[in-house]
Design an enzyme around this catalytic site. Structure first.
Site, PDB file in Angstrom:
ATOM      1  N   ASP A  39       0.830  -1.201   0.000  1.00  0.00           N
ATOM      2  CA  ASP A  39       0.000   0.000   0.000  1.00  0.00           C
ATOM      3  C   ASP A  39       0.861   1.247   0.000  1.00  0.00           C
ATOM      4  O   ASP A  39       0.858   2.034   0.921  1.00  0.00           O
ATOM      5  CB  ASP A  39      -0.963   0.002   1.184  1.00  0.00           C
ATOM      6  CG  ASP A  39      -0.254  -0.240   2.497  1.00  0.00           C
ATOM      7  OD1 ASP A  39      -0.869  -0.024   3.542  1.00  0.00           O
ATOM      8  OD2 ASP A  39       0.918  -0.635   2.476  1.00  0.00           O
ATOM      9  N   LYS A  53      10.101  -7.368   2.640  1.00  0.00           N
ATOM     10  CA  LYS A  53      10.829  -7.901   3.789  1.00  0.00           C
ATOM     11  C   LYS A  53      11.167  -6.769   4.738  1.00  0.00           C
ATOM     12  O   LYS A  53      11.337  -5.627   4.330  1.00  0.00           O
ATOM     13  CB  LYS A  53      12.090  -8.637   3.344  1.00  0.00           C
ATOM     14  CG  LYS A  53      13.021  -7.824   2.496  1.00  0.00           C
ATOM     15  CD  LYS A  53      14.239  -8.641   2.129  1.00  0.00           C
ATOM     16  CE  LYS A  53      15.164  -7.821   1.258  1.00  0.00           C
ATOM     17  NZ  LYS A  53      16.416  -8.470   0.982  1.00  0.00           N
ATOM     18  N   MET A 163      22.761  -2.867  -2.705  1.00  0.00           N
ATOM     19  CA  MET A 163      22.721  -3.860  -1.616  1.00  0.00           C
ATOM     20  C   MET A 163      24.107  -3.991  -0.991  1.00  0.00           C
ATOM     21  O   MET A 163      24.538  -5.100  -0.646  1.00  0.00           O
ATOM     22  CB  MET A 163      22.264  -5.229  -2.152  1.00  0.00           C
ATOM     23  CG  MET A 163      20.898  -5.171  -2.798  1.00  0.00           C
ATOM     24  SD  MET A 163      20.455  -6.698  -3.630  1.00  0.00           S
ATOM     25  CE  MET A 163      21.296  -6.506  -5.189  1.00  0.00           C
TER      26      MET A 163
HETATM   27  C1  SAM Z   1      16.994  -5.537  -4.191  1.00  0.00           C
HETATM   28  S1  SAM Z   1      17.779  -4.108  -4.802  1.00  0.00           S
HETATM   29  C2  SAM Z   1      16.480  -3.519  -5.846  1.00  0.00           C
HETATM   30  C3  SAM Z   1      16.928  -2.421  -6.760  1.00  0.00           C
HETATM   31  C4  SAM Z   1      15.789  -1.776  -7.499  1.00  0.00           C
HETATM   32  N1  SAM Z   1      15.118  -2.704  -8.355  1.00  0.00           N
HETATM   33  C5  SAM Z   1      16.248  -0.567  -8.293  1.00  0.00           C
HETATM   34  O1  SAM Z   1      16.200  -0.583  -9.536  1.00  0.00           O
HETATM   35  O2  SAM Z   1      16.646   0.413  -7.666  1.00  0.00           O
HETATM   36  C6  SAM Z   1      17.682  -3.030  -3.406  1.00  0.00           C
HETATM   37  C7  SAM Z   1      18.844  -2.079  -3.354  1.00  0.00           C
HETATM   38  O3  SAM Z   1      18.572  -0.905  -4.105  1.00  0.00           O
HETATM   39  C8  SAM Z   1      19.218   0.196  -3.509  1.00  0.00           C
HETATM   40  N2  SAM Z   1      18.221   1.211  -3.155  1.00  0.00           N
HETATM   41  C9  SAM Z   1      16.888   1.129  -3.315  1.00  0.00           C
HETATM   42  N3  SAM Z   1      16.294   2.260  -2.921  1.00  0.00           N
HETATM   43  C10 SAM Z   1      17.261   3.075  -2.486  1.00  0.00           C
HETATM   44  C11 SAM Z   1      17.273   4.391  -1.940  1.00  0.00           C
HETATM   45  N4  SAM Z   1      16.153   5.095  -1.780  1.00  0.00           N
HETATM   46  N5  SAM Z   1      18.465   4.920  -1.584  1.00  0.00           N
HETATM   47  C12 SAM Z   1      19.616   4.234  -1.747  1.00  0.00           C
HETATM   48  N6  SAM Z   1      19.661   2.992  -2.265  1.00  0.00           N
HETATM   49  C13 SAM Z   1      18.498   2.423  -2.636  1.00  0.00           C
HETATM   50  C14 SAM Z   1      19.953  -0.326  -2.299  1.00  0.00           C
HETATM   51  O4  SAM Z   1      21.269  -0.638  -2.689  1.00  0.00           O
HETATM   52  C15 SAM Z   1      19.170  -1.569  -1.973  1.00  0.00           C
HETATM   53  O5  SAM Z   1      19.926  -2.471  -1.222  1.00  0.00           O
END
Ligand code: SAM
Length: 255
Positions: A39, A53, A163
């Site tokens: 949501d 998660k 990540m």
């Molecule tokens: C499982 S991956 C998914 C990535 C996602 N599909 C994308 O295109 O951004 C998750 C990772 O994206 C990064 N991430 C996602 N949102 C973020 C944010 N607001 N600020 C910094 N890193 C972010 C981090 O490295 C996090 O561990």
């Protein structure tokens, strides 16, 4: 018995966090959905299911998520699988597509702004630069942690690790082992695009300590490359007072 008309699944990229960074198409798809996996946006009439998660607790396995997408689509629903950033960048999107194809479910991908580029852009840190960086590699920070992937780092002027916060010490170790200069700079941006966004930068041999002291929290990206030096110089010392005020205005809680 009357046959139910099969629904459709949309894999939608929500962008890095700020809800305004979803695309217009993503937003429109959300508004017509019957089922959404979280949501994120208020005021929608769809059924919402939390499948994400929290603190390493997975509420649903990837297989269960795949099954839910198939189940709802088969019962005639329009389903939105909302994913952070871009749905096909490190988001297990390929696995969901496979499940949908195998079950003959109609689907569409709505791209999103990946955190791999948009988090840096959002604070004015250019991942490319005419003189300093003509290539970018986006890498998973967990690549060696799982013990399976021990390939050397890709060759690019700017390396962006996703990540990577909990594996920062490992990333630094890899870079040093591969001959990267300990005095070269690394930046970490956490919670990009959100109000508690944070930025920390430092030399390769000090960044782990600096980040530990800063108590930054996930999600975060780690950036290696000369563009980090450019950014720090630009932001902290080269600007006029007026420019500093402008920059600090939009990046007020970065330092
Ligand atoms: C499982 S991956 C998914 C990535 C996602 N599909 C994308 O295109 O951004 C998750 C990772 O994206 C990064 N991430 C996602 N949102 C973020 C944010 N607001 N600020 C910094 N890193 C972010 C981090 O490295 C996090 O561990």
């Amino acid at each position: 018995m009357k046959e139910v008309k099969q629904g459709k699944v949309y894999l939608v990229g929500a962008g890095p966090g700020d809800v305004e960074l979803i695309t217009v198409k993503g937003y429109n798809v959300l508004r017509k959905a019957d089922v959404i996996n979280i949501d994120l946006l208020k005021g929608l009439t769809a059924e919402t299911i939390f499948v994400g998660k929290k603190k390493k607790i997975h509420y649903y396995t990837q297989e269960e998520i795949n099954d839910l997408l198939v189940k709802f689509a088969k019962s005639g629903k329009t389903v939105v699988r909302l994913k952070g950033g871009d749905p096909l960048i490190f988001g297990r999107g390929a696995e969901e597509i496979t499940a949908l194809v195998k079950n003959g479910i109609d689907f569409e991908i709505v791209p999103g702004l990946t955190s791999g580029t948009s988090v840096a852009s959002g604070i004015g840190l250019p991942l490319t630069h005419r003189d300093l960086s003509s290539s970018i590699a986006i890498i998973t920070g967990h690549r060696k942690n799982d013990g399976e992937d021990s390939r050397s780092l890709p060759k690019a002027d700017t390396l962006v690790f996703l990540m990577g916060l909990s594996a920062l010490d490992k990333i630094v170790e890899d870079l040093l082992v591969e001959g990267f200069d300990k005095d070269s700079k690394v930046a970490v941006i956490s919670k990009g695009s959100l109000k508690d966004e944070r930025y920390v930068s430092g030399r390769l041999d000090e960044i782990v300590n600096l980040v530990e002291k800063s108590k930054m929290a996930s999600p975060a990206i780690v950036i290696y490359g000369k563009v980090v030096n450019w950014y720090d110089d630009m932001l902290k010392s080269r600007c006029s007072e007026k420019e500093k005020a402008l920059l600090n205005n939009f990046a007020s809680n970065l330092f």
